[in-house]
Write a protein that holds these residues in place. Structure first.
Motif, PDB file in Angstrom:
ATOM      1  N   ALA A  18       4.595   8.366   1.150  1.00 33.56           N
ATOM      2  CA  ALA A  18       3.992   7.531   2.185  1.00 33.56           C
ATOM      3  C   ALA A  18       5.017   7.341   3.295  1.00 33.56           C
ATOM      4  O   ALA A  18       6.020   6.650   3.121  1.00 33.56           O
ATOM      5  CB  ALA A  18       3.558   6.190   1.618  1.00 33.56           C
ATOM      6  N   ILE A  19       4.750   7.970   4.450  1.00 37.04           N
ATOM      7  CA  ILE A  19       5.678   7.866   5.575  1.00 37.04           C
ATOM      8  C   ILE A  19       5.435   6.585   6.361  1.00 37.04           C
ATOM      9  O   ILE A  19       6.364   5.856   6.702  1.00 37.04           O
ATOM     10  CB  ILE A  19       5.548   9.101   6.484  1.00 37.04           C
ATOM     11  N   ASP A  20       4.169   6.311   6.653  1.00 37.83           N
ATOM     12  CA  ASP A  20       3.840   5.090   7.387  1.00 37.83           C
ATOM     13  C   ASP A  20       3.906   3.878   6.462  1.00 37.83           C
ATOM     14  O   ASP A  20       3.594   3.970   5.263  1.00 37.83           O
ATOM     15  CB  ASP A  20       2.440   5.196   7.999  1.00 37.83           C
ATOM     16  N   VAL A  21       4.262   2.742   7.032  1.00 30.98           N
ATOM     17  CA  VAL A  21       4.421   1.528   6.240  1.00 30.98           C
ATOM     18  C   VAL A  21       3.094   1.090   5.622  1.00 30.98           C
ATOM     19  O   VAL A  21       3.038   0.684   4.450  1.00 30.98           O
ATOM     20  CB  VAL A  21       5.010   0.395   7.112  1.00 30.98           C
ATOM     21  N   ALA A  22       2.013   1.180   6.375  1.00 32.34           N
ATOM     22  CA  ALA A  22       0.720   0.673   5.915  1.00 32.34           C
ATOM     23  C   ALA A  22      -0.092   1.708   5.141  1.00 32.34           C
ATOM     24  O   ALA A  22      -1.185   1.390   4.658  1.00 32.34           O
ATOM     25  CB  ALA A  22      -0.100   0.167   7.100  1.00 32.34           C
ATOM     26  N   SER A  23       0.402   2.921   5.019  1.00 31.10           N
ATOM     27  CA  SER A  23      -0.374   3.985   4.350  1.00 31.10           C
ATOM     28  C   SER A  23      -0.767   3.657   2.922  1.00 31.10           C
ATOM     29  O   SER A  23      -1.905   3.931   2.510  1.00 31.10           O
ATOM     30  CB  SER A  23       0.409   5.302   4.390  1.00 31.10           C
ATOM     31  N   PRO A  24       0.112   3.062   2.095  1.00 32.36           N
ATOM     32  CA  PRO A  24      -0.289   2.778   0.713  1.00 32.36           C
ATOM     33  C   PRO A  24      -1.474   1.831   0.598  1.00 32.36           C
ATOM     34  O   PRO A  24      -2.154   1.824  -0.444  1.00 32.36           O
ATOM     35  CB  PRO A  24       0.980   2.149   0.110  1.00 32.36           C
ATOM     36  N   PHE A  25      -1.746   1.040   1.627  1.00 37.44           N
ATOM     37  CA  PHE A  25      -2.903   0.140   1.592  1.00 37.44           C
ATOM     38  C   PHE A  25      -4.086   0.716   2.366  1.00 37.44           C
ATOM     39  O   PHE A  25      -5.233   0.648   1.908  1.00 37.44           O
ATOM     40  CB  PHE A  25      -2.531  -1.220   2.176  1.00 37.44           C
ATOM     41  N   VAL A  26      -3.808   1.285   3.537  1.00 35.74           N
ATOM     42  CA  VAL A  26      -4.891   1.737   4.419  1.00 35.74           C
ATOM     43  C   VAL A  26      -5.632   2.925   3.818  1.00 35.74           C
ATOM     44  O   VAL A  26      -6.875   2.964   3.834  1.00 35.74           O
ATOM     45  CB  VAL A  26      -4.340   2.094   5.816  1.00 35.74           C
ATOM     46  N   MET A  27      -4.927   3.892   3.265  1.00 30.66           N
ATOM     47  CA  MET A  27      -5.588   5.097   2.784  1.00 30.66           C
ATOM     48  C   MET A  27      -6.455   4.853   1.551  1.00 30.66           C
ATOM     49  O   MET A  27      -7.577   5.359   1.483  1.00 30.66           O
ATOM     50  CB  MET A  27      -4.550   6.193   2.513  1.00 30.66           C
ATOM     51  N   PRO A  28      -6.006   4.074   0.535  1.00 32.99           N
ATOM     52  CA  PRO A  28      -6.946   3.745  -0.552  1.00 32.99           C
ATOM     53  C   PRO A  28      -8.160   2.974  -0.055  1.00 32.99           C
ATOM     54  O   PRO A  28      -9.271   3.138  -0.575  1.00 32.99           O
ATOM     55  CB  PRO A  28      -6.093   2.897  -1.500  1.00 32.99           C
ATOM     56  N   LEU A  29      -7.967   2.135   0.958  1.00 35.22           N
ATOM     57  CA  LEU A  29      -9.089   1.404   1.549  1.00 35.22           C
ATOM     58  C   LEU A  29     -10.064   2.372   2.203  1.00 35.22           C
ATOM     59  O   LEU A  29     -11.288   2.260   2.037  1.00 35.22           O
ATOM     60  CB  LEU A  29      -8.564   0.397   2.573  1.00 35.22           C
ATOM     61  N   LYS A  30      -9.552   3.324   2.933  1.00 37.17           N
ATOM     62  CA  LYS A  30     -10.390   4.331   3.579  1.00 37.17           C
ATOM     63  C   LYS A  30     -11.097   5.201   2.542  1.00 37.17           C
ATOM     64  O   LYS A  30     -12.273   5.539   2.690  1.00 37.17           O
ATOM     65  CB  LYS A  30      -9.519   5.203   4.487  1.00 37.17           C
ATOM     66  N   LEU A  31     -10.374   5.536   1.477  1.00 36.40           N
ATOM     67  CA  LEU A  31     -10.971   6.341   0.415  1.00 36.40           C
ATOM     68  C   LEU A  31     -12.081   5.586  -0.300  1.00 36.40           C
ATOM     69  O   LEU A  31     -13.123   6.161  -0.644  1.00 36.40           O
ATOM     70  CB  LEU A  31      -9.880   6.755  -0.581  1.00 36.40           C
ATOM     71  N   ALA A  32     -11.902   4.295  -0.520  1.00 33.04           N
ATOM     72  CA  ALA A  32     -12.939   3.482  -1.157  1.00 33.04           C
ATOM     73  C   ALA A  32     -14.177   3.386  -0.273  1.00 33.04           C
ATOM     74  O   ALA A  32     -15.314   3.438  -0.760  1.00 33.04           O
ATOM     75  CB  ALA A  32     -12.400   2.090  -1.470  1.00 33.04           C
TER      76      ALA A  32
END
Length: 271
Positions: free
Chosen positions: A91-105
């Motif tokens: 995860a390069i971006d700081v918010a990626s670990p939260f934003v991407m699972p949210l987008k995937l859901a």
């Protein structure tokens, strides 16, 4: 006093009524469709209601999708993490670990709700269709959703394992694959949608021929242009390498050929 009918005459009359029943029912149904005209404002209100139901359905399905976001993430990332050292994405971006699972859901909820969304579309359109059009449109609607899911399954079980295995084996010695979660999930979701839409090509071809806008032979004569277009689409949607471009273009072209065959069969059945 009217003459009584014999049992044989009664059976003959019933057979006659049965024979005329479907035609009479279709005529009556079509007459009701012609007579029933809703004001434009009523159409907008019904559209608003069905859109609201669709949004609520996606929102309801989003709750369990987000609750199982880890399981969904591991399932979606499995085709690539198999070839990564340690089996982990970065995860390069700081918010990626939260934003991407949210987008995937959210994407998972939308895909899971698609049958209900199409049901709402059908409920909005069906009252204005004749009976013959309904008999034609309903199988097309069902086949469309099944083909969309088939396209996603093809991407996950066929395209991803082959493509990622190829990338892993052609990596130069000393180079470690460390893919960013944001870029990977964006690529996966884009390919899910692209393959899902691509698998609708047979339905689209059949509709063009059935509606009279084109003929199967006329579409077949456009084969060279379609083949070039398939590779152009593959170039735009996949990473800049010829392997994945071909891996996407060939199935799309085969679906085009299947669409021509289905259209020709449909033409023969209506002649």
């Amino acid at each position: 006093m009217a003459d009584e009918l014999s049992p044989g005459d009664v059976d003959d009359r019933k057979r006659g009524e049965t024979a005329q029943g479907p035609e009479d029912a279709e005529t009556e149904h079509d007459a009701r469709v012609d007579d029933h005209e809703m004001p434009f404002l009523d159409h907008l209100l019904e559209l608003r209601q069905r859109l609201l139901r669709s949004v609520i359905a996606v929102a309801v399905l989003f709750v369990p999708s987000f609750a199982f976001r880890d399981e969904i993430y591991h399932f979606v990332s499995a085709p690539l993490t198999t070839f990564l050292p340690g089996g982990n994405l970065t995860a390069i971006d700081v918010a990626s670990p939260f934003v991407m699972p949210l987008k995937l859901a959210a994407f998972t909820a939308f895909i899971a709700a698609m049958p209900y969304l199409l049901h709402q579309i059908w409920g909005f359109v069906a009252p204005g269709l004749y009976l013959r059009e309904k008999k034609f449109a309903l199988p097309v609607l069902v086949s469309s959703i099944l083909l969309f899911y088939a396209g996603m399954a093809f991407a996950y079980f066929v395209m991803f394992p082959v493509a990622f295995a190829f990338f892993a084996h052609v990596a130069p010695e000393g180079v470690t694959m460390m893919t960013d979660i944001n870029r990977y999930l964006n690529f996966v979701l884009k390919m899910f949608f692209a393959l899902g839409v691509a698998f609708e090509i047979p339905v689209a071809t059949f509709l063009l021929v059935r509606s009279g806008l084109a003929t199967a032979d006329g579409i077949a004569r456009k084969r060279p242009y379609v083949l070039v277009g398939c590779f152009v689409v593959g170039m735009l949607l996949t990473p800049p390498d010829p392997f994945t471009q071909v891996l996407l273009a060939i199935p799309v072209w085969l679906l085009f050929e299947i669409g021509i065959l289905v259209s020709r069969f449909g033409q023969r059945s209506t002649e």
